[in-house]
Design a protein around this motif. Structure first.
Motif, PDB file in Angstrom:
ATOM      1  N   ILE A  68       0.790  -1.350  -0.086  1.00 19.17           N
ATOM      2  CA  ILE A  68       0.018  -0.027   0.181  1.00 19.17           C
ATOM      3  C   ILE A  68       0.918   1.350   0.002  1.00 19.17           C
ATOM      4  O   ILE A  68       0.578   2.213  -0.857  1.00 19.17           O
ATOM      5  CB  ILE A  68      -1.117   0.021   1.060  1.00 19.17           C
ATOM      6  CG1 ILE A  68      -2.091  -1.080   1.147  1.00 19.17           C
ATOM      7  CG2 ILE A  68      -1.620   1.302   1.449  1.00 19.17           C
ATOM      8  CD1 ILE A  68      -3.248  -1.106   2.155  1.00 19.17           C
ATOM      9  N   VAL A  69       1.887   1.276   0.927  1.00 21.04           N
ATOM     10  CA  VAL A  69       2.614   2.384   0.772  1.00 21.04           C
ATOM     11  C   VAL A  69       3.514   2.596  -0.516  1.00 21.04           C
ATOM     12  O   VAL A  69       3.531   3.547  -0.912  1.00 21.04           O
ATOM     13  CB  VAL A  69       3.697   2.399   2.145  1.00 21.04           C
ATOM     14  CG1 VAL A  69       4.829   3.258   1.723  1.00 21.04           C
ATOM     15  CG2 VAL A  69       3.072   2.255   3.320  1.00 21.04           C
ATOM     16  N   LEU A  70       3.767   1.577  -0.983  1.00 16.35           N
ATOM     17  CA  LEU A  70       4.568   1.527  -2.373  1.00 16.35           C
ATOM     18  C   LEU A  70       3.835   2.161  -3.386  1.00 16.35           C
ATOM     19  O   LEU A  70       4.134   3.131  -4.130  1.00 16.35           O
ATOM     20  CB  LEU A  70       5.214   0.294  -2.673  1.00 16.35           C
ATOM     21  CG  LEU A  70       5.816   0.156  -4.151  1.00 16.35           C
ATOM     22  CD1 LEU A  70       6.946   0.774  -4.053  1.00 16.35           C
ATOM     23  CD2 LEU A  70       5.957  -1.230  -4.760  1.00 16.35           C
ATOM     24  N   ILE A  71       2.556   1.707  -3.671  1.00 21.21           N
ATOM     25  CA  ILE A  71       1.470   2.431  -4.502  1.00 21.21           C
ATOM     26  C   ILE A  71       0.997   3.666  -4.126  1.00 21.21           C
ATOM     27  O   ILE A  71       1.106   4.541  -4.994  1.00 21.21           O
ATOM     28  CB  ILE A  71       0.275   1.350  -4.511  1.00 21.21           C
ATOM     29  CG1 ILE A  71       0.638  -0.131  -5.183  1.00 21.21           C
ATOM     30  CG2 ILE A  71      -0.841   1.868  -5.272  1.00 21.21           C
ATOM     31  CD1 ILE A  71      -0.408  -1.126  -5.057  1.00 21.21           C
ATOM     32  N   SER A  72       0.978   3.903  -2.954  1.00 19.04           N
ATOM     33  CA  SER A  72       0.709   5.330  -2.573  1.00 19.04           C
ATOM     34  C   SER A  72       1.646   6.145  -2.717  1.00 19.04           C
ATOM     35  O   SER A  72       1.224   7.572  -3.188  1.00 19.04           O
ATOM     36  CB  SER A  72       0.167   5.191  -1.095  1.00 19.04           C
ATOM     37  OG  SER A  72       1.252   5.246  -0.392  1.00 19.04           O
ATOM     38  N   THR A  73       2.992   5.868  -2.670  1.00 21.76           N
ATOM     39  CA  THR A  73       3.766   6.702  -3.021  1.00 21.76           C
ATOM     40  C   THR A  73       3.854   7.053  -4.403  1.00 21.76           C
ATOM     41  O   THR A  73       4.258   8.354  -4.605  1.00 21.76           O
ATOM     42  CB  THR A  73       5.423   6.180  -2.482  1.00 21.76           C
ATOM     43  OG1 THR A  73       5.429   6.116  -1.170  1.00 21.76           O
ATOM     44  CG2 THR A  73       6.445   7.150  -2.525  1.00 21.76           C
ATOM     45  N   ILE A  74       3.851   6.080  -5.094  1.00 20.70           N
ATOM     46  CA  ILE A  74       4.004   6.143  -6.678  1.00 20.70           C
ATOM     47  C   ILE A  74       2.916   7.221  -7.010  1.00 20.70           C
ATOM     48  O   ILE A  74       2.858   8.333  -7.923  1.00 20.70           O
ATOM     49  CB  ILE A  74       4.037   4.968  -7.236  1.00 20.70           C
ATOM     50  CG1 ILE A  74       5.180   4.084  -7.090  1.00 20.70           C
ATOM     51  CG2 ILE A  74       3.824   5.261  -8.865  1.00 20.70           C
ATOM     52  CD1 ILE A  74       5.210   2.811  -7.612  1.00 20.70           C
ATOM     53  N   ALA A  75       1.594   6.888  -6.705  1.00 18.68           N
ATOM     54  CA  ALA A  75       0.342   7.779  -6.941  1.00 18.68           C
ATOM     55  C   ALA A  75       0.591   9.208  -6.457  1.00 18.68           C
ATOM     56  O   ALA A  75       0.274  10.281  -7.097  1.00 18.68           O
ATOM     57  CB  ALA A  75      -0.868   7.112  -6.475  1.00 18.68           C
ATOM     58  N   VAL A  77       3.326  10.965  -5.936  1.00 27.20           N
ATOM     59  CA  VAL A  77       4.241  11.478  -6.848  1.00 27.20           C
ATOM     60  C   VAL A  77       3.729  11.860  -8.249  1.00 27.20           C
ATOM     61  O   VAL A  77       3.871  13.143  -8.552  1.00 27.20           O
ATOM     62  CB  VAL A  77       5.518  10.669  -7.124  1.00 27.20           C
ATOM     63  CG1 VAL A  77       6.539  11.071  -8.094  1.00 27.20           C
ATOM     64  CG2 VAL A  77       6.647  10.364  -5.669  1.00 27.20           C
ATOM     65  N   VAL A  78       3.049  10.873  -8.776  1.00 32.00           N
ATOM     66  CA  VAL A  78       2.380  11.237 -10.122  1.00 32.00           C
ATOM     67  C   VAL A  78       1.426  12.379 -10.078  1.00 32.00           C
ATOM     68  O   VAL A  78       1.395  13.164 -10.687  1.00 32.00           O
ATOM     69  CB  VAL A  78       1.880  10.200 -10.778  1.00 32.00           C
ATOM     70  CG1 VAL A  78       0.774  10.301 -12.036  1.00 32.00           C
ATOM     71  CG2 VAL A  78       2.891   9.170 -11.091  1.00 32.00           C
ATOM     72  N   THR A  79       0.491  12.304  -8.988  1.00 29.44           N
ATOM     73  CA  THR A  79      -0.422  13.601  -8.794  1.00 29.44           C
ATOM     74  C   THR A  79      -0.080  14.440  -8.349  1.00 29.44           C
ATOM     75  O   THR A  79      -0.566  15.685  -8.772  1.00 29.44           O
ATOM     76  CB  THR A  79      -1.780  12.928  -7.990  1.00 29.44           C
ATOM     77  OG1 THR A  79      -1.094  12.425  -6.511  1.00 29.44           O
ATOM     78  CG2 THR A  79      -2.509  11.495  -8.507  1.00 29.44           C
ATOM     79  N   ALA A  80       0.755  14.670  -7.466  1.00 28.04           N
ATOM     80  CA  ALA A  80       1.710  15.745  -7.118  1.00 28.04           C
ATOM     81  C   ALA A  80       2.184  16.546  -8.388  1.00 28.04           C
ATOM     82  O   ALA A  80       2.548  17.780  -8.482  1.00 28.04           O
ATOM     83  CB  ALA A  80       2.379  15.562  -5.980  1.00 28.04           C
ATOM     84  N   ALA A  81       3.061  15.843  -9.230  1.00 28.09           N
ATOM     85  CA  ALA A  81       3.530  16.127 -10.281  1.00 28.09           C
ATOM     86  C   ALA A  81       2.739  16.938 -11.236  1.00 28.09           C
ATOM     87  O   ALA A  81       2.829  18.016 -11.840  1.00 28.09           O
ATOM     88  CB  ALA A  81       4.301  15.342 -11.252  1.00 28.09           C
ATOM     89  N   VAL A  82       1.223  16.387 -11.551  1.00 24.27           N
ATOM     90  CA  VAL A  82       0.275  16.980 -12.119  1.00 24.27           C
ATOM     91  C   VAL A  82      -0.141  18.292 -11.720  1.00 24.27           C
ATOM     92  O   VAL A  82      -0.436  19.344 -12.303  1.00 24.27           O
ATOM     93  CB  VAL A  82      -0.699  16.058 -12.382  1.00 24.27           C
ATOM     94  CG1 VAL A  82      -1.940  16.552 -13.176  1.00 24.27           C
ATOM     95  CG2 VAL A  82      -0.601  14.989 -13.432  1.00 24.27           C
ATOM     96  N   ILE A 106      -2.616  15.872  -0.902  1.00 21.84           N
ATOM     97  CA  ILE A 106      -1.843  14.781  -1.336  1.00 21.84           C
ATOM     98  C   ILE A 106      -0.831  14.559  -0.387  1.00 21.84           C
ATOM     99  O   ILE A 106      -0.653  13.345  -0.006  1.00 21.84           O
ATOM    100  CB  ILE A 106      -1.219  14.897  -2.760  1.00 21.84           C
ATOM    101  CG1 ILE A 106      -2.250  14.565  -3.863  1.00 21.84           C
ATOM    102  CG2 ILE A 106      -0.064  13.861  -3.168  1.00 21.84           C
ATOM    103  CD1 ILE A 106      -1.916  15.331  -5.276  1.00 21.84           C
ATOM    104  N   ILE A 107      -0.084  15.670  -0.001  1.00 26.98           N
ATOM    105  CA  ILE A 107       0.939  15.775   1.005  1.00 26.98           C
ATOM    106  C   ILE A 107       0.544  15.170   2.454  1.00 26.98           C
ATOM    107  O   ILE A 107       1.229  14.304   2.800  1.00 26.98           O
ATOM    108  CB  ILE A 107       1.767  16.989   0.908  1.00 26.98           C
ATOM    109  CG1 ILE A 107       2.518  17.169  -0.229  1.00 26.98           C
ATOM    110  CG2 ILE A 107       2.716  17.216   2.375  1.00 26.98           C
ATOM    111  CD1 ILE A 107       2.893  18.668  -0.258  1.00 26.98           C
ATOM    112  N   ILE A 108      -0.683  15.597   2.792  1.00 25.16           N
ATOM    113  CA  ILE A 108      -1.275  15.391   3.973  1.00 25.16           C
ATOM    114  C   ILE A 108      -1.502  13.764   4.313  1.00 25.16           C
ATOM    115  O   ILE A 108      -1.242  12.946   5.091  1.00 25.16           O
ATOM    116  CB  ILE A 108      -2.451  16.143   4.485  1.00 25.16           C
ATOM    117  CG1 ILE A 108      -1.970  17.570   4.995  1.00 25.16           C
ATOM    118  CG2 ILE A 108      -3.205  15.560   5.550  1.00 25.16           C
ATOM    119  CD1 ILE A 108      -3.095  18.440   5.037  1.00 25.16           C
TER     120      ILE A 108
END
Length: 138
Positions: A68-75, A77-82, A106-108
């Motif tokens: 879950i942490v792995l997937i949430s970190t990737i998600a 990063v992608v959504t924060a970049a957008v 996203i950060i919270i």
């Protein structure tokens, strides 16, 4: 003769229904027995004292949390970049404000997910067994 033929066909129909009902019952009993054997086999396969249900559940939960942490970190990063791209290149002030609020969310949420991992990894071992365990050695 016609009356006898009708009676025989009625008896044959009743016999067919009886056979069908009993064959269905036998099939269900057979499947139930096979399922019981299949589901009971892994329980008997474990050696005594090697692994309990609690150690296995803990390992599974740690694996699930890691995924879950792995997937949430990737998600994140992608959504924060957008959100950052929208915030920097948009000329509409409403889009910039919404991007900024999404970036905060996203950060919270990412910090909360990783904070749970911190609590489980570093704070819970102090309370093993229901009492405070001093790990400083004094």
């Amino acid at each position: 003769m016609k009356k006898l033929k009708g009676k025989l066909s009625l008896q044959k129909a009743c016999l067919d229904q009886w056979v069908f009902a009993h064959s269905k019952l036998l099939r269900i009993v057979f499947i139930a027995i096979i399922m019981t054997v299949m589901l009971a086999t892994p329980v008997f396969a474990a050696e005594a004292g090697t692994e309990t249900i609690w150690t296995r559940a803990r390992a599974i939960m740690q694996d699930v949390y890691t995924q879950i942490v792995l997937i949430s970190t990737i998600a994140a990063v992608v959504t924060a970049a957008v959100a950052l791209l929208l915030m920097n290149f948009s000329k509409n002030s409403r889009t910039v404000d919404e991007s900024r609020s999404w970036l905060k969310r996203i950060i919270i949420s990412w910090a909360i997910l990783n904070g749970l991992g911190f609590i489980m990894a570093y704070i819970v071992p102090f309370f093993e067994g229901g009492t405070w365990t001093d790990t400083t050695g004094g």
